[in-house]
Design a protein around this motif. Structure first.
Motif, mmCIF file in Angstrom:
data_model
loop_
_atom_site.group_PDB
_atom_site.id
_atom_site.type_symbol
_atom_site.label_atom_id
_atom_site.label_comp_id
_atom_site.label_asym_id
_atom_site.label_seq_id
_atom_site.Cartn_x
_atom_site.Cartn_y
_atom_site.Cartn_z
ATOM 1 N N SER A 84 0.837 -1.195 0.000
ATOM 2 C CA SER A 84 0.000 0.000 0.000
ATOM 3 C C SER A 84 0.870 1.243 0.000
ATOM 4 O O SER A 84 2.025 1.220 0.428
ATOM 5 N N ASN A 93 -8.213 -0.379 1.413
ATOM 6 C CA ASN A 93 -8.111 -1.456 0.422
ATOM 7 C C ASN A 93 -7.966 -2.846 1.022
ATOM 8 O O ASN A 93 -8.325 -3.838 0.374
ATOM 9 N N TYR A 94 -7.428 -2.950 2.217
ATOM 10 C CA TYR A 94 -7.161 -4.265 2.790
ATOM 11 C C TYR A 94 -7.828 -4.481 4.152
ATOM 12 O O TYR A 94 -8.498 -5.493 4.372
#
Length: 429
Positions: A84, A93-94
């Motif tokens: 990232s 995103n995660y």
């Protein structure tokens, strides 16, 4: 009672190492059935005081306190090493997609088992641990920890704004759930509850105020959150709370700074922030592998020591890149060398070890309970094999003193060094 003979590492009241090349550790049950240290020291002297106790001999091994991880996320076990650009994109995103799955009790229970297996394999016997915003995640964590007889601390994450569907909770219900979980789990067996706002930007004033009220109502619980990790996060907090002197000061306004309050990272601080930490008895959880991985910045060890802030070491999995305390201690050494206001700080290996054991216990308000092997401590300890790998064995043979011995294990050690993790309390049936 039982006795164990090997080299023995522990710490005195000032955090200085005490090492017996040929040591003896004597443990026995207290009224609750937990094994506690009865006696510890040189073999000859201790054996003479306990002539009838059976001795298990581990030649060539080192008995050391179990490690204490001051900040870790068990639901992020599966996203270690997710690439990232920085903290906030990494969350989007995660982290949040992975944590959304913890509404499923079966998934939460599965990850909890993997998480505790990893902690035990790496010699971590206590951790202050984020769950998720789902009560199911807290239930899974505590149920597994209780079965294993572990001393663990966790709590439901509070995040009622600026969070995606699946992890965002509702203000009133989040506080009701938190209090119910405190009543169910806090101080049950070896478990403790942490009131856990994720970080100030993801909680409304009402949720933060409610968290502070619960912290006042249950003063022996912990408070666990994040602060001043990333410059973009700091800027965001300033925009959301313009009346606060600093990001840290936001928490003061809601009654969330006191003894047993722990804030992860504490990077972008000034001396006024550090004084506030000291005056309120609040502690910092230093997470060097995470800070290096996400490019967040460097904890100022020199500033913390100069002001007298409490702090201990933490893995911060999954932003952190390893469950291994040896990787965390080595990263802390790097940060001390390179990332200070006054570069070139060389943190003694014994102090790195202390900050991940007895020093972390002190910062958590658990001094004399865990993190050490002095009489009265719960007998969570490790059996280390300092010759676990060929290179480590070669290096250990050339160690001229204790600092060189400890540093060899910090630099070259991993989970193979931890031959056995011994827990004070037998797991529940």
């Amino acid at each position: 009672m039982q006795a164990y003979r090997a080299s023995l590492l522990r710490f005195d009241a000032a955090g200085q190492p005490v090492y017996d090349e040929d040591g003896l550790l004597v443990v026995g049950p207290d009224e609750a059935g937990r094994q506690r240290v009865i006696d510890a020291g040189p073999h000859g002297a201790v054996a003479a005081r306990h002539p009838d106790v059976a001795v298990t001999h581990w030649p060539g091994r080192i008995i050391a306190p179990g490690f204490v991880d001051m900040h870790i996320h068990f639901p992020q076990t599966d996203i270690i090493g997710a690439p990232s650009a920085g903290l906030l994109p990494w969350l989007e995103n995660y982290t949040f997609p992975a944590e959304g799955r913890f509404s499923e009790p079966a998934h939460a229970a599965e990850v909890a088992e993997v998480f505790f297996d990893e902690l035990m394999r790496n010699g971590v016997t206590t951790s202050l641990t984020f769950a998720t915003s789902h009560p199911q995640s807290v239930q899974a964590f505590f149920e597994s920890a209780q079965r294993r007889g572990l001393r663990m601390i966790s709590g439901k994450v509070l995040q009622d704004r600026h969070s995606p569907d699946g992890v965002r909770d509702k203000t009133e219900q989040s506080l009701i759930d938190t209090e119910a979980l405190i009543r169910q789990w806090h101080d049950v067996d070896r478990l403790g509850y942490a009131i856990t706002p994720r970080f100030a930007p993801t909680s409304t004033d009402a949720q933060l105020r409610g968290a502070g009220e619960l912290a006042a109502k249950y003063p022996d619980t912990w408070i666990h959150s994040h602060v001043a990790e990333n410059k973009d996060e700091v800027k965001w907090a300033r925009e959301l709370f313009p009346g606060a002197r600093s990001y840290l000061d936001v928490y003061t306004g809601f009654g969330l700074m006191r003894e047993r309050a722990v804030y992860a990272h504490c990077i972008h601080f000034d001396d006024t922030d550090r004084l506030l930490m000291r005056e309120t008895g609040t502690a910092a959880a230093v997470s060097p592998t995470s800070n290096l991985f996400l490019g967040s910045g460097f904890f100022d060890f020199e500033g913390a020591d100069r002001i007298g802030c409490e702090y201990g070491l933490a893995s911060d999995v999954g932003g952190g890149t390893s469950f291994s305390p040896f990787r965390t201690m080595l990263a802390a050494y790097y940060v001390g060398r390179e990332g200070q206001t006054k570069p070139g700080l060389s943190i003694p290996p014994s102090q790195l070890w202390w900050r991940h054991t007895g020093g972390a216990a002190h910062a958590l308000g658990l001094e004399g309970v865990i993190g050490n092997l002095q009489p009265g401590c719960e007998a969570d300890f490790l059996v280390l094999n300092p010759k676990a790998t060929p290179l480590l064995a070669r290096k250990i043979e050339r160690a001229n003193n204790l600092e060189e011995l400890l540093f060899s294990m910090i630099v070259l050690g991993d989970d193979r060094l931890v031959e056995r993790t011994v827990i004070s309390q037998a797991p529940s049936a």
